[in-house]
Design a protein around this motif. Structure first.
Motif, PDB file in Angstrom:
ATOM      1  N   SER A 174       0.843  -1.202   0.000  1.00 10.65           N
ATOM      2  CA  SER A 174       0.000   0.000   0.000  1.00 10.65           C
ATOM      3  C   SER A 174       0.875   1.248   0.000  1.00 10.65           C
ATOM      4  O   SER A 174       0.650   2.182  -0.785  1.00 10.65           O
ATOM      5  N   VAL A 234      -4.947   0.323   3.941  1.00 15.55           N
ATOM      6  CA  VAL A 234      -6.073   0.449   3.005  1.00 15.55           C
ATOM      7  C   VAL A 234      -7.379   0.713   3.729  1.00 15.55           C
ATOM      8  O   VAL A 234      -8.350   1.169   3.118  1.00 15.55           O
ATOM      9  N   TRP A 255      -4.794  -6.874  -1.473  1.00 16.35           N
ATOM     10  CA  TRP A 255      -6.028  -6.237  -0.981  1.00 16.35           C
ATOM     11  C   TRP A 255      -7.209  -7.193  -1.138  1.00 16.35           C
ATOM     12  O   TRP A 255      -8.044  -7.346  -0.243  1.00 16.35           O
ATOM     13  N   PHE A 281      -0.451  -5.200  -5.224  1.00 16.10           N
ATOM     14  CA  PHE A 281      -1.237  -4.518  -4.205  1.00 16.10           C
ATOM     15  C   PHE A 281      -2.712  -4.940  -4.294  1.00 16.10           C
ATOM     16  O   PHE A 281      -3.362  -5.229  -3.288  1.00 16.10           O
TER      17      PHE A 281
END
Lengths: 259, 617
Positions: A140, B463, A191, A187
């Motif tokens: 991230s 995130v 995720w 990424f």
């Protein structure tokens, strides 16, 4: 002048009060952590677990805290909870080799071995292991940085009126764009794994894997503490789970600990 | 010498030989001249004759204090060719088994033989009777010839036995002539203490042992003993002579306390070893034996005691080297020696070896089967790989056992072993760079907790934090805005007329606003100048070209030709003329006139603005 003279001290007071409260919580958390360590050294693993749990409740999950808690559970012989917290520590810090080593030791003493139809041991698919091992926070941060640099350079190039500078900015940015795409792929995978590949560990000594989300449903098999399953869908008090060999069934929610 | 002399000499020789053949030889011999009390000796009277003699022709000697406990006769025949003639000779042996009854010198008198009307006598023999046994013990490693048979062993001890004088005919064998007996070393022992069970056969007949069957010994841990070197011995029991032999032996360790029973042991024997006749089989059984196994005392029992550890032991631990380097394996040997059920002994292991990688150990038991007592050594070798450098310690080992002879528990302890571990095993050669050793410090060992952690960081992943999406979308968003703006500008620059119109309109609005300010300050000249500029700028915005410097008539005629509304054009022209009048003659056009002129101009501006798109289309 008079208006700002009133507002600014009030803002400072509010900020200071909030900051002092946060410091106090952090201090208490640290005290519980150290108390847990001392209890662990004294061989009082039950008290170590209690202290670590209190530290855990006072803040966000931390890999060191999860790792120490897992060690205490391991020493208490609660292999399911030990596996759960080792997995959590690894989820928070995939590079934690000590947690990985102790997890391997804990798994050696587990009862269940997931096998396929031919009786061969089965583990989760390699691609799944791979994407779960990707460091989400690191990726991230890298993606954010690259994103900032690439679009910053692109913006500068767009605003620039000097052709030579525009050319230089373009060629500088080209490899960075490629890197951004690559990092972006990893990424995204990490995720996706964090959001969609939800896993849990059986923490009850024995749990019944049923054919339906009902206590009256037929029991397919018994699973034992420490077994890792994929969470598919919660249904009432049950969760539909999938084993590494593809078998699915329903387990009671309270017999599982989500990683 | 002439030929006649040779013939006489030959005849004389033949005659002498024939006379010798017709004679009888009678002799007495003993197998030993010194005998211990309780032992036996064999007196043999040998008669070598042509026709043979009857037993009644032989008168046994006076044996004094030597008691005759048995006798037998053996006989053989031989063919003799002597001096050109043939003859048969019979060799008869009369055996007497004698047993002394008192110490001292005993004289065996002469035996007599009546043969062919003559009496022959033997020489007397003196025998020394001593207190100690005179038979030498059997050599420990004596190899005796053995022949494997389907049913068991042929033992040449029994071949000797067949030649003994007290062998009985088969039809006269009574139970007391042939039996087996199980002899125990003790009948009252502790749980786990050794009992030696010896299976002995007592026989007065020749036989062969076919098989031995032990009962189920579920209450015992049983260890076979090797008695193959045991020899048969002759014993006299209740006045009868037996040959006895230790057939088998087992070391038994009671696995529980209480009254335990050893069932009958079955021994199958064959009474005829002559290969030309069928053998008679007999099954012999021992009696069941009961023993009492006492429970180990609870008092003084160490915590680390294992019930299998009963006996007498010693403990030792050593490593093959007191110095090592990282990743270099060392061997820790743990040894328990002594007597007891070593196979059941659990060797102690070091309690905490966190700084070592421990590999599975190998364990071996060395306990010779010879001898009735189980003793030997149990050894375990553990491979340790040091995972840290410095002084490492292998903790002391502890081993507890129960000594049944003392009736007490004993605990043995070794000294802790210190091991010096160097940092690296790589020894760089002169001039060469040292290569770091590959050390797997993690595999196989339990990693300790972490003490130093500030518990910072952590928290939800990036995130899931609120600033992540704005930070992620900000740069591309900014770039997009800049891109759009620059594209729009470029598009605008490509259309100069539109730009000019837009700029003209902007200027018109700006100047109308400026005129309004002059109106507020009642500056008539400046007001009408700005208003005039507003009207020209508006016309430029509406037509796309500048009309500054053109006479009003020419402007009107040209714009009429382009299709501009004549009425609107007239209004524009009238207003320009009004402004010029007010500008150069301001005295008559102030106040209300200025305000109305401003309003008219603003209205005109709007009308021209509305018209402009239609014209441009």
């Amino acid at each position: 002048m008079s208006k700002w003279c009133k507002i600014l001290p009030l803002c400072w007071l509010l900020w200071h009060t909030g900051s002092a409260g946060a410091d106090d919580v952090a201090e208490r958390r640290g005290r519980h952590f150290q108390a847990g360590n001392q209890a662990y050294l004294d061989g009082d693993y039950a008290r170590a677990v209690s202290e670590y749990q209190q530290a855990l409740e006072l803040g966000p999950p931390h890999p060191d805290l999860a790792y120490n808690l897992a060690n205490a559970y391991y020493k208490l012989g609660k292999k399911g909870l030990a596996v759960l917290f080792y997995e959590k520590a690894l989820r928070l810090r995939p590079s934690d080799e000590a947690a990985r080593a102790n997890l391997a030791l804990a798994r050696k003493s587990l009862v269940d071995r997931v096998v396929n139809a031919a009786g061969q041991p089965v583990s989760e698919p390699p691609w799944e292991s791979f994407i779960k091992s990707l460091p989400l926070d690191g990726l991230s941060a890298a993606f954010l940085t690259l994103n900032l640099v690439v679009f910053g350079l692109a913006t500068a190039r767009r605003l620039s009126r000097r052709p030579a500078l525009r050319r230089r900015l373009f060629w500088t940015n080209l490899p960075l764009i490629f890197l951004l795409v690559v990092v972006g792929l990893f990424f995204s995978a990490a995720w996706y794994a964090a959001e969609h590949l939800r896993q849990a560990v059986v923490i009850a000594p024995v749990a019944e894997l049923r054919e339906g989300p009902d206590n009256a449903a037929r029991v397919q098999m018994e699973v034992h503490e420490g077994l890792k399953v994929r969470l598919l869908q919660p249904v009432g008090d049950f969760v539909r789970v999938r084993l590494a060999n593809g078998l699915e069934g329903y387990l009671r929610s309270d017999s599982l600990g989500e990683i | 010498m002439n030929r006649r002399a040779h013939i006489w000499l030959l005849l004389l020789t033949l005659a002498t030989a024939g006379q010798a053949a017709a004679e009888v030889r009678f002799s007495a011999s003993v197998d030993r001249e010194q005998v211990g009390l309780g032992e036996t000796l064999v007196l043999t009277l040998t008669v070598d004759s042509e026709r043979g003699v009857n037993s009644s022709d032989v008168t046994p000697p006076d044996t004094g204090s030597l008691q005759v406990v048995g006798n037998s006769v053996t006989e053989s025949t031989s063919f003799v060719f002597s001096g050109g003639s043939q003859s048969f000779r019979r060799l008869q042996s009369f055996h007497y088994v004698l047993q002394p009854t008192r110490l001292g010198t005993v004289r065996i008198g002469p035996a007599q033989l009546r043969y062919g009307g003559k009496t022959y006598t033997t020489e007397p023999i003196e025998i020394q009777v001593v207190r100690q046994p005179t038979r030498p013990p059997a050599p420990a490693q004596k190899q005796r010839p053995r022949f494997r048979s389907p049913g068991g062993w042929f033992d040449d001890d029994w071949e000797d036995f067949f030649r003994r004088p007290d062998i009985l005919p088969r039809e006269e064998i009574r139970p007391e002539d042939l039996y087996v007996r199980l002899q125990l070393s003790s009948r009252n022992v502790y749980e786990g203490q050794q009992i030696t069970a010896q299976l002995k056969i007592f026989s007065r007949v020749g036989l062969r042992v076919s098989s031995i069957r032990w009962p189920a010994l579920n209450d015992f841990f049983s260890v076979d003993r090797d008695v193959s070197d045991e020899e048969a011995q002759q014993v006299v029991l209740e006045g009868r002579s037996y040959l006895t032999k230790l057939l088998d032996a087992r070391a038994l360790f009671p696995l529980r306390a209480g009254e335990l029973e050893i069932g009958p042991v079955e021994v199958e024997v064959e009474l005829n070893t002559n290969p030309f006749y069928p053998a008679e089989k007999r099954l012999l059984r021992t009696r069941a034996v009961k023993i009492t196994a006492q429970q180990l005392p609870a008092e003084g029992r160490p915590a680390s005691f294992d019930p299998a550890h009963v006996g007498r032991f010693s403990l030792a631990a050593e490593i093959d080297s007191n110095e090592a380097t990282l990743n270099q394996p060392i061997t820790l040997s743990i040894k328990v020696s002594g007597k007891g059920a070593l196979q059941r002994v659990n060797l102690p292991r070091p309690a905490a070896l966190d700084k070592f990688r421990v590999f599975d150990s190998t364990t071996e038991v060395q306990a010779p089967k010879k001898g009735l007592e189980v003793r030997g050594t149990k050894r375990s070798e553990i491979i340790l790989v040091p995972l840290a450098s410095g002084q490492l310690e292998i903790p002391a080992l502890e081993f507890s056992y129960f000594d049944p002879e003392l009736g007490a528990y004993r605990t043995l302890q070794t000294e802790p072993i210190t091991l010096k571990v160097g940092a690296s095993s790589a020894q760089p050669a002169a001039g060469a760079e040292a290569q770091p050793a590959e050390v797997n410090l993690l595999a196989g060992s339990f990693q300790p907790i972490r003490f130093e952690s500030r518990l910072e960081g952590g928290g939800p992943p990036l995130v899931r934090r609120p600033f992540f999406l704005p930070l992620l979308m900000g740069p591309p968003g900014l770039y997009l805005v800049v891109l759009l703006v620059t594209l729009f500008r470029a598009w605008e620059q490509q259309d100069s007329e539109r730009l000019r119109r837009r700029q003209a309109w902007s200027q018109a609005r700006r100047q109308l606003k400026q005129a309004g300010r002059h109106l507020g300050r009642d500056q008539a000249a400046d007001f009408y100048r700005e208003l005039t500029a507003t009207l020209f700028a508006a016309l430029e915005g509406a037509t796309g070209r500048s009309w500054h410097g053109y006479p009003l008539e020419q402007i009107c005629s040209q714009l009429s030709a382009t299709g501009l509304e004549p009425a609107l054009l007239e209004k524009w022209k009238a207003e320009v003329e009004n402004c010029q009048s007010g500008r150069f003659a301001p005295l008559g056009k102030r106040g209300q006139d200025m305000e109305e002129a401003w309003k008219r101009t603003r209205r005109l501006l709007r009308q021209l603005e509305r018209m402009a798109p239609r014209r441009s289309n």
